[in-house]
Design a protein around this motif. Structure first.
Motif, mmCIF file in Angstrom:
data_model
loop_
_atom_site.group_PDB
_atom_site.id
_atom_site.type_symbol
_atom_site.label_atom_id
_atom_site.label_comp_id
_atom_site.label_asym_id
_atom_site.label_seq_id
_atom_site.Cartn_x
_atom_site.Cartn_y
_atom_site.Cartn_z
ATOM 1 N N GLY A 22 47.245 39.974 33.040
ATOM 2 C CA GLY A 22 47.437 38.638 33.605
ATOM 3 C C GLY A 22 48.520 37.876 32.849
ATOM 4 O O GLY A 22 49.309 37.137 33.435
ATOM 5 N N PHE A 23 48.538 38.034 31.528
ATOM 6 C CA PHE A 23 49.596 37.389 30.746
ATOM 7 C C PHE A 23 50.967 37.919 31.171
ATOM 8 O O PHE A 23 51.916 37.164 31.345
ATOM 9 C CB PHE A 23 49.393 37.636 29.244
ATOM 10 N N ALA A 24 51.070 39.240 31.316
ATOM 11 C CA ALA A 24 52.352 39.843 31.704
ATOM 12 C C ALA A 24 52.805 39.314 33.056
ATOM 13 O O ALA A 24 53.979 38.986 33.249
ATOM 14 C CB ALA A 24 52.212 41.366 31.740
ATOM 15 N N ASP A 68 49.414 39.428 24.440
ATOM 16 C CA ASP A 68 50.020 40.687 24.855
ATOM 17 C C ASP A 68 49.563 41.078 26.259
ATOM 18 O O ASP A 68 48.363 41.270 26.499
ATOM 19 C CB ASP A 68 49.621 41.765 23.834
ATOM 20 N N GLY A 69 50.526 41.196 27.151
ATOM 21 C CA GLY A 69 50.226 41.598 28.518
ATOM 22 C C GLY A 69 49.694 43.020 28.626
ATOM 23 O O GLY A 69 49.078 43.392 29.631
ATOM 24 N N MET A 81 41.605 42.889 18.913
ATOM 25 C CA MET A 81 41.380 43.346 20.297
ATOM 26 C C MET A 81 42.680 43.717 21.010
ATOM 27 O O MET A 81 42.648 44.207 22.134
ATOM 28 C CB MET A 81 40.586 42.314 21.098
ATOM 29 N N GLY A 82 43.820 43.500 20.357
ATOM 30 C CA GLY A 82 45.101 43.888 20.969
ATOM 31 C C GLY A 82 45.739 42.782 21.769
ATOM 32 O O GLY A 82 46.690 42.998 22.510
ATOM 33 N N ASP A 83 45.224 41.549 21.606
ATOM 34 C CA ASP A 83 45.783 40.421 22.347
ATOM 35 C C ASP A 83 47.037 39.880 21.680
ATOM 36 O O ASP A 83 47.908 39.323 22.344
ATOM 37 C CB ASP A 83 44.719 39.313 22.451
#
Lengths: 654, 139
Positions: free
Chosen positions: A470-472, A464-465, A284-286
């Motif tokens: 939100g992570f970023a 990965d933001g 999913m690109g996380d």
């Protein structure tokens, strides 16, 4: 037995150990401090803000190192076995915190205190021993040089029933990636606080107290715990491990998103542990790939099969529950490497030494996991350094001459193991790399700095933001930056705070995926709620995996009231979270940190955007996200500085 | 508030030997005393005292109970969450966890050594799901 005059939930005092003067003192803490900052991380922020001078060297005698337990630990609540290490971080120069499970948290409170704080530096290696009648610094000469497992085995044999937290060779050698270990390999890994412990020549903390932890309403505590347990025991059968990847693919290709329910994540965690997310995240690109330049195209569906969750549970010989955890996401695995067994590698470790370095050899991951746990070194940071070194090798900044002939090629398992050993022993190129990517790049020159990705000096985690901004935001905006546990839009959805907290925006069941990548007041409110709630969790000692099941199912606010006898509303507790966040931000400002300097730069922020894969074309407007977040706290939009009034209001509490 | 030793104490040291927190001090054949701060109200001193010289925090004399009649924990593994709250609550380190169910990798609690158990019942009191019950020990 509820007798008058006893503290409820908390123990009412802290232990302060001066390693220079070799003195130990128990100091009372006022009820007002607990009501203002709760316990745990909030209590630590209160103590450290006032007691660490602004010019303190993180590895010098003026820095303080705190081991704190949570307000709910030992009260009959569930998921409340987290303990935290705090201090001024040598990685960032600002607020440092690391969080860990295991069985050490109640041991702190059973010694009659909510936290143990160390200041000064011992002239020789020592460990602290505390039981019901004794608190002593004892000679650690015989354990200095031992790894974390050897140290704990040695001290546990000497003090049966005692709980041990210790550093390994990485902490002794002042690696800024060093953490603190307990339960033979569970790590409070982040912020480089193992190096602070090593600099103080404090090898271990050995706790053997038996004090009782009293609560206001025992029956109410049990009642809430039973409700919580019912949700945890709900465990329908789930997919075989190799079919988790398509779930991630589906989540990637759908143009809309469902608000995530943490109950689904709980099912995965109970079956596999955090490794359940390995392939889902990549698809999913996380999960970042190849030092943030790759994507699911480089480590796709079939390549990432080398990390599918069944591979890990097949080697599991038993499950592992932290204290008061009904879930049991941990495990002990047999390995075929240098050591016969290891803690089941966590998602962060598997991806750090899997897709992030394009490694498909799972045996190397098990081996490196145990090597780093024994050394007492953070696997997230170490994986980042290996990827950084591999990219420098690719770009010929590091040559075969620097590596004694070892080719640091992407995915080379021998090179990974070799580099990890070099960093642990600080030999050769390992000496340059052992303090993290920011310091290593500083030593290697400008060219290398382009490939060193961090927030304020701390390596980023395997989220990965560009997939979840939100992570970023939380990597950039938190006083202890770069940590994945700080917050994300995904976490906000799973916490379900809108069920209890009045200013938490409600998430729709389904929404267009593009909305995730927009900025605006709702995102600032979500970010602020994440931080405030996390401070409540860390004040109470609650595991995030429990909290992910939703505040209406895991009733943390109700537990807090039943334990303490307070009648605070969820909004009151969130206000305590605001105060803790403000205090930690004030700590950083006091120590000369410019909050804006923690902002993500380069690839992790989507600059330049990816040209392929799940996160293709995405850039994060990190400046706007940070400014909006600060404004939501009422701080200065440009500098992230709280107002003088806000700072005075919380620093005057005593 | 803690347990208290009255002047009926004969100084036999039985209480001092069993106290899990070393809260009791005193010389042989002299009256012993309980430290307020170290006492955890487990009551083992009262249960073992042959002279009936121990009072509980409410001031009532605790009667001696023959060891055979002390309670010990039994674990209902169908209810147990394997959370180890009971293991942590035990001041005598008499409990541990281990694999006990077929094809279940979760480790459950058990009583390591009955002679080490003081019958305080803290394990049962701490269990949130009432998976620990106290029953008189056999034989």
């Amino acid at each position: 037995m509820n007798l008058p005059g006893r503290s409820k939930g908390f123990m009412g005092s802290i232990m302060v150990v001066d390693l220079s003067a070799q003195t130990i003192e128990t100091q009372p803490v006022s009820l007002k401090v607990y009501r203002t900052f709760l316990s745990g991380m909030g209590l630590a922020a209160h103590v450290l803000y006032h007691r660490i001078p602004e010019d303190a060297d993180p590895l010098g005698p003026d820095n303080m190192l705190g081991f704190v337990s949570g307000l709910l630990t030992g009260t009959g609540s569930l998921f409340t076995g987290r303990w935290m290490v705090t201090g001024k971080s040598p990685l960032t120069g600002g607020w440092g915190e690391a969080n860990c499970g295991g069985h050490f948290s109640p041991a702190i409170k059973r010694c009659g205190v909510d936290g143990i704080f160390f200041t000064g530096m011992s002239p020789k290696p020592v460990y602290l021993y505390v039981d019901d009648t004794t608190a002593q610094l004892r000679d650690a000469g015989s354990t200095w040089g031992m790894d974390t497992v050897e140290t704990e085995t040695f001290l546990s044999a000497r003090y049966p029933g005692a709980r041990v937290a210790c550093i390994g060779p990485a902490g002794e050698r002042l690696s800024l990636m060093a953490g603190v270990s307990t339960d033979q390999g569970r790590m409070a890994a982040r912020s480089g606080l193992g190096a602070v412990m090593g600099a103080k020549r404090l090898k271990a903390v050995v706790l053997a107290g038996n004090k009782r932890i009293h609560v206001h309403n025992k029956e109410a505590m049990k009642h809430i715990s039973r409700i919580c347990n019912k949700w945890v025991q709900f465990q329908p059968p789930f997919l075989p491990g190799f079919l988790t990847a398509p779930v991630g693919t589906l989540l990637r290709i759908m143009p809309w998103a469902f608000t995530q329910d943490g109950l689904l994540y709980k099912i995965l965690l109970r079956k596999w542990g955090t490794v359940s997310m390995n392939q889902i995240s990549v698809e999913m690109g996380d999960s970042p790939v190849q030092n943030w330049k790759g994507s699911n195209r480089n480590w796709g569906f079939f390549k990432s099969l080398s990390a599918h969750p069944d591979l890990f549970t097949r080697k599991e010989t038993r499950k592992y529950h932290c204290y008061s955890c009904p879930l049991g996401c941990g495990g002990i695995c047999r390995t075929s490497g240098r050591h016969p067994r290891t803690h089941k590698p966590e998602y962060e470790t598997v991806l750090s030494f899997g897709g992030f370095v394009l490694n498909r050899d799972v045996d190397t991951i098990f081996d490196v996991n145990e090597a780093l746990n024994r050394a007492g070194m953070d696997t997230i940071s170490a994986g980042h350094v290996v990827a950084f070194a591999m990219e420098c090798f690719e770009k010929k900044i590091i040559t075969l001459q620097d590596t004694a002939g070892m080719a640091l090629e992407w995915g080379n398992p021998e090179a990974i193991s070799w580099l990890v050993d070099q960093m642990i022993s600080r030999q050769g190129i390992g000496h340059i790399l052992a303090d993290g990517v920011a310091k290593a790049a500083g030593r290697m020159g400008k060219k290398a700095q382009r490939f060193a990705f961090h927030a304020g000096g701390q390596e980023l985690a395997m989220h990965d933001g560009r997939n979840d901004p939100g992570f970023a935001l939380h990597y950039s905006v938190e006083p202890a930056p770069g940590r994945h546990t700080n917050g994300a839009w995904l976490y906000y959805e799973m916490y379900r705070l809108w069920k209890k907290v009045t200013d938490a925006p409600k998430m729709p069941l389904v929404y267009a995926k593009a909305r995730k990548y927009e900025t605006g007041p709702d995102k600032a409110a979500m970010g602020s709620a994440n931080s405030r709630f996390l401070n409540v969790l860390n004040g109470a000692g609650v595991c995030q995996f429990g909290a992910f099941m939703g505040i209406d199912r895991i009733r943390i606010f109700d537990w807090l009231n039943a334990a303490t006898g307070w009648h605070m509303t969820p909004d009151d507790y969130m206000a305590a979270g605001t105060r803790i966040q403000t205090l930690k931000q004030a700590f950083n400002l006091k120590h000369g940190i410019a909050p804006r300097d923690f902002a993500l730069k380069g690839r992790p922020a989507g600059h330049p955007p990816m040209t392929h894969g799940a996160n293709k074309g995405r850039s994060i407007d990190i400046d706007t996200l940070m400014a909006d977040y600060w404004e939501a706290f009422g701080w200065d939009k440009k500098t992230g500085r709280p107002t003088d009034h806000q700072i005075a209001e919380i620093t005057d509490v005593s | 508030m803690a347990f208290f030793i009255t002047s009926d104490c004969t100084g036999c040291t039985a209480c001092k030997s069993i106290c899990p927190t070393c809260a009791i001090s005193g010389e042989k054949k002299q009256q012993h005393t309980v430290s307020d701060t170290a006492c955890i109200d487990c009551g083992a001193c009262g249960r073992i005292c042959p002279a009936g010289a121990v009072t509980n925090p409410f001031g009532r004399i605790v009667s001696k109970i023959p060891k055979k009649q002390w309670v010990r924990p039994f674990f209902n593994l169908d209810l147990c969450m394997a959370c180890s709250i009971c293991v942590d609550a035990c001041p005598a380190n008499a409990l541990d966890i281990a694999l006990q169910k077929v094809r279940d990798l979760h480790p459950y609690p058990f009583l390591v050594l009955e002679s080490q158990c003081m019958g305080c019942g803290f394990c049962a009191e701490a269990c949130p799901v009432d998976a620990v019950t106290l029953e008189k020990r056999a034989g």
